[in-house]
Design a protein around this motif. Structure first.
Motif, PDB file in Angstrom:
ATOM      1  N   ARG A 135       0.865  -1.179   0.000  1.00 28.48           N
ATOM      2  CA  ARG A 135       0.000   0.000   0.000  1.00 28.48           C
ATOM      3  C   ARG A 135       0.899   1.225   0.000  1.00 28.48           C
ATOM      4  O   ARG A 135       2.110   1.119   0.289  1.00 28.48           O
ATOM      5  N   LYS A 136       0.355   2.371  -0.296  1.00 28.84           N
ATOM      6  CA  LYS A 136       1.154   3.583  -0.246  1.00 28.84           C
ATOM      7  C   LYS A 136       1.645   3.802   1.177  1.00 28.84           C
ATOM      8  O   LYS A 136       0.886   3.614   2.137  1.00 28.84           O
ATOM      9  N   ASN A 137       2.897   4.170   1.315  1.00 34.92           N
ATOM     10  CA  ASN A 137       3.511   4.321   2.622  1.00 34.92           C
ATOM     11  C   ASN A 137       2.794   5.416   3.418  1.00 34.92           C
ATOM     12  O   ASN A 137       2.818   6.586   3.023  1.00 34.92           O
ATOM     13  N   PRO A 138       2.152   5.079   4.535  1.00 37.69           N
ATOM     14  CA  PRO A 138       1.420   6.095   5.306  1.00 37.69           C
ATOM     15  C   PRO A 138       2.338   7.091   6.000  1.00 37.69           C
ATOM     16  O   PRO A 138       1.885   8.143   6.457  1.00 37.69           O
ATOM     17  N   ASP A 139       3.633   6.766   6.081  1.00 37.20           N
ATOM     18  CA  ASP A 139       4.577   7.640   6.795  1.00 37.20           C
ATOM     19  C   ASP A 139       5.485   8.442   5.871  1.00 37.20           C
ATOM     20  O   ASP A 139       6.430   9.079   6.332  1.00 37.20           O
ATOM     21  N   GLY A 140       5.228   8.380   4.570  1.00 31.43           N
ATOM     22  CA  GLY A 140       6.091   9.138   3.672  1.00 31.43           C
ATOM     23  C   GLY A 140       6.007   8.630   2.247  1.00 31.43           C
ATOM     24  O   GLY A 140       4.977   8.124   1.803  1.00 31.43           O
ATOM     25  N   GLU A 141       7.123   8.719   1.544  1.00 33.61           N
ATOM     26  CA  GLU A 141       7.159   8.330   0.142  1.00 33.61           C
ATOM     27  C   GLU A 141       7.292   6.820  -0.007  1.00 33.61           C
ATOM     28  O   GLU A 141       7.687   6.113   0.928  1.00 33.61           O
TER      29      GLU A 141
END
Length: 331
Positions: free
Chosen positions: A62-68
């Motif tokens: 999944r898209k990184n919730p903490d950054g890129e």
């Protein structure tokens, strides 16, 4: 950057999911991932398989919730094996999941492995149970406020089931509810463990790393470790120091005494020494002789039992001869 890939052997029925190629440097391990990824023989075999056939099952991210970049939900071992093989990018299914859905999918995908360490089960069960409880609480908050509830006792949970294996298809779907089971009962049914055993594993998360490692190496029994987990952190470090110094491991009875002494605020280093130095019921003084010192004297087809019988017979003869000499000297 994600490159679209038209052909892929894996499938997913998650609405909005996308399959593409992702550079390994853009992948981040799942936060507090409880499963160990080590470059051992198993990973070497996976690396060789990837070199020969490629990655047959895409990673789930999944898209990184903490950054890129992207956060790996399933496929940490595949990523590490690919990195070891010098591969720069891997196929991945990109899904949109909230934190609890991601935790459940991550744990479910790893619990399919044949060999799972006690420490891995401990933290995995704890994370999954917490995610299930949070899902249940959110459902309770969105329901009729006039209807009586007892969330801590019983929850209905909408779960994200992940069927992910090294050589199979990826199937991810939302189930309906957990059927009104308590969350720990629902988890027990999912993983094939009793509720009591689930609680034992989760209790292991209270151990200091050095003692938890002893459980993983099968030096310390799980039930004894559960009792030790009730000791304070300082007491556990003192206990580990004594175990290393004296080369002794507490059995369940000794571990229970350590726990009771700790709860009574009476446990100190001296008490730990006293408890661990007690002779255990099955503990007898033994003489160990390396086989390379005596093995050459036995016939090749002698079993260990026959070797022990022969040693006993020879010692009896030796003792009898010494007794005769003592009698003759007295005369």
């Amino acid at each position: 950057m994600v490159k679209k890939k038209a052909m892929c052997s894996s499938q997913t029925d998650v609405p909005g999911a996308d399959i593409g190629m992702i550079k390994i440097r853009e992948l981040h391990d799942f936060k507090e991932h409880p499963f160990k990824v080590e470059r051992n023989q198993e990973l070497f075999e996976l690396r060789r398989s990837i070199q020969q056939e490629g990655i047959l099952v895409p990673l789930l991210v999944r898209k990184n919730p903490d950054g890129e970049g992207f956060e790996i939900i399933a496929g940490h071992r595949r990523k590490e094996a690919a990195l070891w093989a010098g591969i720069k990018e891997v196929p991945a299914i990109i899904c949109s999941m909230d934190d609890d859905q991601a935790v459940i999918a991550m744990i479910d995908s790893n619990l399919q492995r044949e060999k799972i360490l006690p420490s891995e089960k401990a933290f995995a069960y704890k994370m999954r149970l917490q995610a299930m409880n949070r899902q249940g609480k959110r459902k309770e908050l969105s329901s009729d406020p006039l209807e009586p509830k007892c969330i801590e006792e019983m929850v209905e949970i909408s779960l994200l089931e992940a069927d992910i294996s090294e050589n199979g298809k990826v199937n991810i779907k939302m189930t309906d509810s957990a059927g009104g089971y308590r969350s720990n009962e629902q988890l027990a049914r999912m993983v094939g463990e009793s509720v009591t055993q689930i609680k034992r594993y989760i209790r292991l998360t209270k151990l200091i790393p050095k003692i938890l490692d002893m459980v993983d190496r099968e030096l310390l029994a799980i039930r004894s470790a559960v009792e030790i987990s009730f000791l304070t952190e300082e007491e556990q470090y003192e206990l580990h120091a004594v175990m290393e110094l004296e080369q002794c491991i507490p059995n369940i009875s000794q571990a229970n005494r350590l726990k009771r002494m700790s709860q009574q605020k009476q446990l100190d280093m001296d008490m730990i020494y006293d408890i661990l130095q007690e002779l255990k019921p099955n503990q007898r003084e033994q003489v160990k002789i390396p086989f390379d010192r005596i093995g050459k004297y036995f016939p090749p087809d002698y079993t260990p039992a026959q070797q022990a019988d022969l040693i006993e017979k020879l010692l009896k003869g030796w003792a009898h001869q010494n007794k005769k000499k003592d009698v003759q000297q007295e005369i």
